[in-house]
Design a protein around this motif. Structure first.
Motif, PDB file in Angstrom:
ATOM      1  N   ASP A 115       8.702  -1.654  -1.667  1.00  0.00           N
ATOM      2  CA  ASP A 115       7.389  -1.420  -2.270  1.00  0.00           C
ATOM      3  C   ASP A 115       6.519  -2.669  -2.322  1.00  0.00           C
ATOM      4  O   ASP A 115       5.327  -2.571  -2.596  1.00  0.00           O
ATOM      5  N   VAL A 116       7.071  -3.839  -2.079  1.00  0.00           N
ATOM      6  CA  VAL A 116       6.306  -5.078  -2.164  1.00  0.00           C
ATOM      7  C   VAL A 116       5.184  -5.077  -1.143  1.00  0.00           C
ATOM      8  O   VAL A 116       4.047  -5.458  -1.444  1.00  0.00           O
ATOM      9  N   GLY A 117       5.454  -4.647   0.064  1.00  0.00           N
ATOM     10  CA  GLY A 117       4.439  -4.626   1.112  1.00  0.00           C
ATOM     11  C   GLY A 117       3.250  -3.756   0.735  1.00  0.00           C
ATOM     12  O   GLY A 117       2.092  -4.131   0.961  1.00  0.00           O
ATOM     13  N   GLU A 118       3.506  -2.598   0.157  1.00  0.00           N
ATOM     14  CA  GLU A 118       2.424  -1.694  -0.261  1.00  0.00           C
ATOM     15  C   GLU A 118       1.563  -2.337  -1.344  1.00  0.00           C
ATOM     16  O   GLU A 118       0.338  -2.252  -1.303  1.00  0.00           O
ATOM     17  N   LEU A 119       2.198  -3.023  -2.293  1.00  0.00           N
ATOM     18  CA  LEU A 119       1.432  -3.689  -3.353  1.00  0.00           C
ATOM     19  C   LEU A 119       0.584  -4.827  -2.790  1.00  0.00           C
ATOM     20  O   LEU A 119      -0.579  -4.986  -3.160  1.00  0.00           O
ATOM     21  N   VAL A 120       1.155  -5.611  -1.883  1.00  0.00           N
ATOM     22  CA  VAL A 120       0.419  -6.730  -1.298  1.00  0.00           C
ATOM     23  C   VAL A 120      -0.760  -6.213  -0.475  1.00  0.00           C
ATOM     24  O   VAL A 120      -1.850  -6.783  -0.518  1.00  0.00           O
ATOM     25  N   GLN A 121      -0.572  -5.118   0.257  1.00  0.00           N
ATOM     26  CA  GLN A 121      -1.674  -4.538   1.023  1.00  0.00           C
ATOM     27  C   GLN A 121      -2.814  -4.097   0.113  1.00  0.00           C
ATOM     28  O   GLN A 121      -3.983  -4.241   0.465  1.00  0.00           O
TER      29      GLN A 121
END
Length: 143
Positions: free
Chosen positions: A119-125
């Protein structure tokens, strides 16, 4: 002796005799002691720190510090939360865990949450300016 409201409602217990006056004084003292004990209990209860929840969750992934769109409500470390974008009905991340009490001392209120590594990638995006220039996230307690 002056009559009281109790004497008016219960004349057989609190009537004009000396024994009834003694009973009335005991009832008044008991009520006063009860009021003092209740006030003390409420005062100590509000001053005491909240008890740690027995089901405290542990971090299961990386910890991300999220900017908040508005100051978060009462979130405690270990609470399970969902992370939303302002105005969106579908959460960006579910099953996150609050790692620290939200802070509002800086320019932008923040909260540290532990999320799954995927989920980190989605938050950073969602934090990038290309995503629409949103000002933060909304963190809501699950359950």
């Amino acid at each position: 002796m002056a009559t009281s409201r109790l004497a008016a409602h219960l004349p057989s217990l609190f009537g004009p005799s000396r024994r009834a006056a003694w009973r009335l004084s005991l009832v008044r003292r008991g009520l006063a002691a009860g009021a003092i004990l209740l006030a003390l209990h409420l005062t100590l209860g509000s001053a005491r720190s909240p008890a740690a929840s027995p089901q405290a969750r542990t971090a299961s992934g990386p910890v991300v510090t999220l900017p908040l769109a508005a100051p978060a409500g009462r979130l405690d470390p270990g609470d399970a939360v969902a992370v939303y974008l302002p105005g969106q009905a579908r959460p960006v991340v579910t099953g996150a865990t609050v790692m620290a009490t939200p802070t509002s001392s800086g320019a932008v209120p923040t909260v540290g949450v532990s999320v799954a590594a995927t989920d980190v990638g989605e938050l950073v995006q969602q934090m990038t300016p290309e995503a629409g220039g949103r000002s933060g996230f909304v963190v809501v307690r699950d359950g």
